[in-house]
Enzyme design. Sequence first.
Site, PDB file in Angstrom:
ATOM      1  N   CYS A 175       1.024  -1.650  -0.118  1.00 43.69           N
ATOM      2  CA  CYS A 175       0.017  -0.099  -0.376  1.00 43.69           C
ATOM      3  C   CYS A 175       0.965   0.844  -0.086  1.00 43.69           C
ATOM      4  CB  CYS A 175      -1.317  -0.142   1.198  1.00 43.69           C
ATOM      5  SG  CYS A 175      -0.151   0.266   2.434  1.00 43.69           S
ATOM      6  N   THR A 176      -0.156   2.834  -0.050  1.00 43.49           N
ATOM      7  CA  THR A 176       1.285   3.683  -0.628  1.00 43.49           C
ATOM      8  C   THR A 176       2.334   3.601   1.477  1.00 43.49           C
ATOM      9  OG1 THR A 176      -1.115   4.491  -1.020  1.00 43.49           O
ATOM     10  CG2 THR A 176       0.862   6.044  -0.100  1.00 43.49           C
TER      11      THR A 176
END
Length: 302
Positions: A175-176
Amino acid sequence: MLTIAALYHFTPFDDPAALRAPLLAMCEAAGVRGTLLLAREGINGTIAGPREGIDAVLAHIRALPGCAGLVWKESRAEDMPFGRMKVRLKREIVTMGQPDIDPRAAVGRYIAPEDWNALVSAPDVAVIDTRNDYEVQIGTFQGAVDPGTRSFRDFPAWWQENAHRFHNKRIAMFCTGGIRCEKSTNYLISQGVEEVYHLQGGILKYLEEVPAEDSLWQGECFVFDGRVSVGHGLTPGDHQLCRACRRPLSPADRARPEFEQGAACHRCIGEYSEADRDRFRERERQMQLASARGEQHLGRTE
């Protein structure tokens, strides 16, 4: 040059509401802007400001109960990417809607950015992007599975419907910045998946540390601030937000006939009424007037 710090930390806060006002006051006094979320499970957010201001706020957060081990990721920006400072109280610092999930109990095995390529290139590894659909659209890892979820809350249902696709596979997730994988890997472990991995520090750490010529990343990475997207080396990308629907738009998207600055893009052209469009146009007009006066209209805040 301003410093941007992205952070999260899972730790039990007995009374997060009591932490809010002192934290907000510290940020404002330090000239720091951004958004921080407080919940009983911990803290999450991104802030920006002068070096000394960021240091002061990080010291304040590390002094909160259980936060001495706080880890954060930094980048730089010439312009302030936030309009104001917000400290919000939430039920979860990243919303999955699964009350039994506890990242402090168990998470997937962390994989350092320099080891990620070797892992995800293995034939028995399935790579899953845990971010929302609009984030995946502007960039992801080569060969990654896109669940097509509109929010992180949708991920458990997607997994229940698709778990059979990953039989006898090791699962690598990303994810980010890493926070969603803390919950998604814990969830998969609770579902009986034995080998679960996730990218330590998230995409941002990978883009910071892995040279572009060695990278398996394709496109840009969506970020939740005024930069909208970043590329390798965490340099600002080419995307801007549609101010109507808040989706990221590439230069090609902004050249399409459906695009109207502040009011519409090809993705949301059929989602709003003409009254909504008129309201968006007036907001855009007020923002332009504020800009001409050298002021910042609050409608701009990310």
